[in-house]
Scaffold this active site. Structure first.
Site, PDB file in Angstrom:
ATOM      1  N   LYS A 104      -4.611 -65.256  86.040  1.00 56.37           N
ATOM      2  CA  LYS A 104      -4.330 -63.932  86.596  1.00 56.37           C
ATOM      3  C   LYS A 104      -2.882 -63.473  86.385  1.00 56.37           C
ATOM      4  CE  LYS A 104      -8.487 -63.310  88.347  1.00 56.37           C
ATOM      5  NZ  LYS A 104      -9.368 -62.223  87.895  1.00 56.37           N
ATOM      6  N   GLU A 126      -6.204 -55.537  94.733  1.00 52.83           N
ATOM      7  CA  GLU A 126      -7.354 -56.074  95.458  1.00 52.83           C
ATOM      8  C   GLU A 126      -7.461 -57.546  95.091  1.00 52.83           C
ATOM      9  OE1 GLU A 126      -7.587 -54.636  92.529  1.00 52.83           O
ATOM     10  OE2 GLU A 126      -8.637 -56.229  91.450  1.00 52.83           O
ATOM     11  N   SER A 396     -10.104 -71.337  83.564  1.00 50.17           N
ATOM     12  CA  SER A 396      -9.340 -70.179  84.028  1.00 50.17           C
ATOM     13  C   SER A 396      -8.454 -70.456  85.245  1.00 50.17           C
ATOM     14  CB  SER A 396     -10.294 -69.027  84.337  1.00 50.17           C
ATOM     15  OG  SER A 396     -11.246 -69.431  85.302  1.00 50.17           O
TER      16      SER A 396
HETATM   17  C1  PLP Z   1      -9.837 -68.956  88.515  1.00 52.49           C
HETATM   18  C2  PLP Z   1     -10.599 -67.705  88.289  1.00 52.49           C
HETATM   19  N1  PLP Z   1     -11.414 -67.609  87.240  1.00 52.49           N
HETATM   20  C3  PLP Z   1     -12.133 -66.498  87.010  1.00 52.49           C
HETATM   21  C4  PLP Z   1     -12.085 -65.404  87.856  1.00 52.49           C
HETATM   22  C5  PLP Z   1     -12.969 -64.236  87.568  1.00 52.49           C
HETATM   23  O1  PLP Z   1     -12.309 -63.132  87.062  1.00 52.49           O
HETATM   24  P1  PLP Z   1     -12.417 -62.709  85.546  1.00 52.49           P
HETATM   25  O2  PLP Z   1     -13.855 -62.693  85.174  1.00 52.49           O
HETATM   26  O3  PLP Z   1     -11.793 -61.371  85.520  1.00 52.49           O
HETATM   27  O4  PLP Z   1     -11.670 -63.688  84.748  1.00 52.49           O
HETATM   28  C6  PLP Z   1     -11.238 -65.456  88.960  1.00 52.49           C
HETATM   29  C7  PLP Z   1     -11.140 -64.293  89.873  1.00 52.49           C
HETATM   30  O5  PLP Z   1     -10.594 -64.294  90.906  1.00 52.49           O
HETATM   31  C8  PLP Z   1     -10.480 -66.633  89.186  1.00 52.49           C
HETATM   32  O6  PLP Z   1      -9.671 -66.728  90.249  1.00 52.49           O
END
Ligand code: PLP
Lengths: 415, 267
Positions: A104, A126, A396
């Protein structure tokens, strides 16, 4: 896959680069379905983004922050134990190592820098899992901006640790008690704040969702993931991967790692949505796998809704995937067949969560564990065919924020 | 009667339009019809009937709450058109969010508006840039006007574009913010009306957002062709549900409407 290859490849490739069109559309998806009060702010934002994003000094400043503050480039780690166990070469793109613990921050640093250049002093954001809220609070702190974060009361309960972190970082957390009390409602409330304070406030959206130009901007700020991955996998393996897997909430980590591979047809791109308690139960967050087209939060995309168009509550034990919509570009790429969309249930995800923790000593975010589950299944399936199989998982985020939730699910007793 | 004719008729009587908003199905479908009758008796000229949406981003807490309650009580698009068709003796306008129009199908939605006698459609999340498909259908049916909004932040360029396609009336958003009753009305109204009039002189302008008192209506009607009152009606219903009997609530709504209507008379 098939429909993608029907088109003349050259044309498709050119289109890839020119998306979105001047109306902010990705095929039929995207657009600007926003209240009149915000329309001029969106125009101003688009202009500012176009100007600064191509500006050399802006890029240098952002790159410096990404390198020295966020800790980029993140490593591409060869998960040897996991690979041996399941008979594939599995690499993890370690976005969990980004400062704050998730991808993020790539986006929040980019947007906060943009806000600063635009002369805005106040940031609103948000958050669902709290990861975007934390990343917003960090970027705002380092760039000297005031930050307020809207968060559903249900999510505040699920992700207490992140609420405390945001407050320590100097942000104000505003609880949202309307609707389903989760991410969707936090976005509603942020938009209401923005409508009211549009003249001095910058709305920092956390994923590739919302009205144009947000899906474009967030994708551009997250592209660094795929950009690095491409170079790193070439260095490590001398070739591109067979498959890249990412979890999909709004779709920002997925678009971030996919984008620079869109023209590499041999690389299969897979997005994993939250199947929650199972797609058949209706309790899930799989907007592409099980949703229909409509308009929410300023964009035309795939949504979870009833036959009249009322938005349904999504469900996932991973708060970051608990959203009844998805980014328009991903909806477009799924339709075209370029991105394959699948889903993983809470139960399947929890197993992958435990496997990665035990085998590699890495506790993944519950969101990311959805992608790990697919990688394991894909490895198992291809292992039977005895082909070399090179898989990259976009990890992620890290799972520290989830340990209390997991403890509760496991009944306080790790298996 | 087309909306513009309604404004013309009022003008001949030296009146401006009182436009009253309520959320359909709040507290119940039957309740809405009774409330509408009370407003008509009190002299409302145009009734704006909200078709509630699960995610009303342009609405403040009052209308959010009413929308939630209405949906919980079973309101949906089918029921909405039945309720709307049952309300007589007043010009009707539908206010809803774009997804509900989309899911019914643009053509069907407008045809249903026509059958229910709805003369205008306000869609706060459908800016002029995205309005072409719906506008084309409204034009073809020529019964229901697509009502556009103009806000203090609307640029000259977009204002010209909006006024070029606007019909019925223009919904002038008096302030930066969401719907909701406020103590004072915004002083952004006068300069905004002046800017609009420089571009187009002959379309009715109705001012909304934050208007709740007879003196607000009077001030607005000095410069505009109508005043839109919404959250204040919802609050009266809320209050009525808590304490008084239904009959006294309806009486109060009628009286309140009458007091607002008095502010629209220019003589
Ligand atoms: C660690 C992590 N992965 C994935 C996501 C999902 O978001 P996005 O699909 O935009 O990557 C989030 C959202 O809060 C997250 O904290």
């Amino acid at each position: 896959m098939s429909s993608y290859f029907i088109f003349d490849k050259i044309i498709v490739k050119e289109n890839m680069q020119s998306r979105p069109d001047e109306h902010g559309k990705y095929g039929i998806y995207g657009g600007k379905f926003a209240p009149e009060v915000l329309m001029s702010a969106l125009e101003e934002l688009e202009k500012a983004f176009n100007r600064f994003y191509s500006d050399k000094r802006f890029k240098e400043e952002l790159n410096r922050l990404l390198r020295t503050y966020a800790g980029r480039p993140t490593s591409l780690y060869f998960a040897q134990n996991l690979s041996e166990r399941y008979g594939a070469k599995i690499y993890l793109k370690r976005e969990d190592l980004v400062h704050g613990g998730a991808h993020k921050l790539n986006n929040t640093l980019g947007q906060c820098l943009l806000a600063k250049h635009m002369g805005k002093k106040r940031i609103i954001a948000e958050t669902g899992a709290g990861q975007h809220g934390v990343a917003s609070a960090m970027a705002a702190a380092v760039l000297g901006l005031e930050c307020e974060v809207y968060m559903g009361t249900e999510d505040i309960e699920r992700q207490k640790l992140n609420v405390f972190r945001m407050e320590l970082l100097g942000a104000r957390v505003n609880p949202v008690d309307s609707g389903s009390k989760t991410l969707k409602d936090a976005i509603n409330e942020s938009m209401r704040d923005w409508v009211t304070n549009v003249e001095n406030t910058y709305y920092l959206i956390g994923s590739v969702v919302g009205p144009h130009p947000y899906p474009l901007m967030v994708r551009e700020f997250q592209r660094v993931i795929g950009n690095e991955t491409k170079e790193q996998i070439r260095d490590a393996e001398g070739r591109l991967p067979d498959t890249i897997v990412a979890c999909v909430g709004g779709g920002s980590n997925a678009m971030g790692i996919f984008y620079d591979f869109l023209d590499d047809d041999a690389v299969e791109l897979v997005g994993v949505e939250a199947a929650g308690k199972g797609l058949e139960t209706g309790e899930h967050g799989a907007s592409i796998c099980a949703g229909t087209e409509g308009v929410l939060h300023g964009m035309y995309s795939k949504l979870l809704q009833d036959e009249h168009g009322q938005i349904k509550q999504s469900y996932s034990f991973a708060p970051g995937l608990d959203y009844p919509g998805v980014g328009p570009e991903l909806a477009y790429l799924a339709d075209s067949g370029r991105v394959k969309m699948v889903s993983a249930t809470d139960e399947e995800t929890l197993i992958a969560f435990e496997i990665l923790s035990k085998l590699e000593g890495i506790i993944p975010a519950l969101e990311s564990a959805h992608a790990v589950h697919y990688a394991i299944e894909e490895a198992k399936a291809k292992a039977k065919e005895r082909k070399e199989n090179l898989i990259v998982v976009n990890l992620s985020g890290r799972g520290d924020k989830d340990i209390f939730l997991v403890e509760k699910v496991l009944g306080g007793e790790c298996k | 009667m087309h909306l513009e004719e309604k404004f013309k008729e009022l003008k001949e009587r030296k009146e401006k339009a009182l436009i009253g908003f309520v959320t359909a199905g709040y507290p119940t479908a039957e309740g809405t019809q009774e409330i509408a009758r009370a407003m008509v008796k009190g002299g409302v000229d145009i009734l704006e009937l909200g078709l509630p949406f699960s995610d009303p981003i342009a609405d403040g807490v009052t209308i959010q709450r009413a929308s939630e309650r209405s949906l919980e009580a079973g309101m949906n698009t089918d029921v909405y058109f039945e309720v709307a068709a049952g309300i007589k003796g007043v010009e009707k306008v539908c206010l809803t969010y774009y997804n509900l129009v989309l899911q019914r199908g643009l053509e069907d939605f407008i045809a249903d508006c026509e059958s229910a006698g709805i003369k205008g459609l306000v869609v706060p999340d459908l800016p002029v840039e995205e309005s072409k498909p719906l506008l084309r259908i409204c034009d073809r049916h020529d019964e229901t006007d697509l009502i556009f909004l103009i806000a203090p932040t609307t640029t000259e360029k977009r204002m010209a574009r909006i006024l070029d396609v606007a019909s019925g009336f223009v919904y002038v958003v008096s302030l930066l913010g969401v719907t909701g009753a406020r103590e004072h009305i915004s002083d952004a109204i006068h300069p905004l009306i002046r800017r609009i009039r420089e571009v187009k002189t002959f379309i009715p302008l109705a001012v909304g957002f934050g208007i709740s008192k007879p003196e607000h209506v009077r001030t607005v009607c000095e410069v505009a062709d109508g005043a839109i009152v919404g959250s204040a009606f919802i609050r009266l219903i809320e209050k009525g549900l808590e304490s008084e009997s239904k009959a006294s609530m309806l009486r109060e709504i009628e009286e309140y409407t009458r007091s607002l209507k008095a502010g629209t008379k220019t003589v």
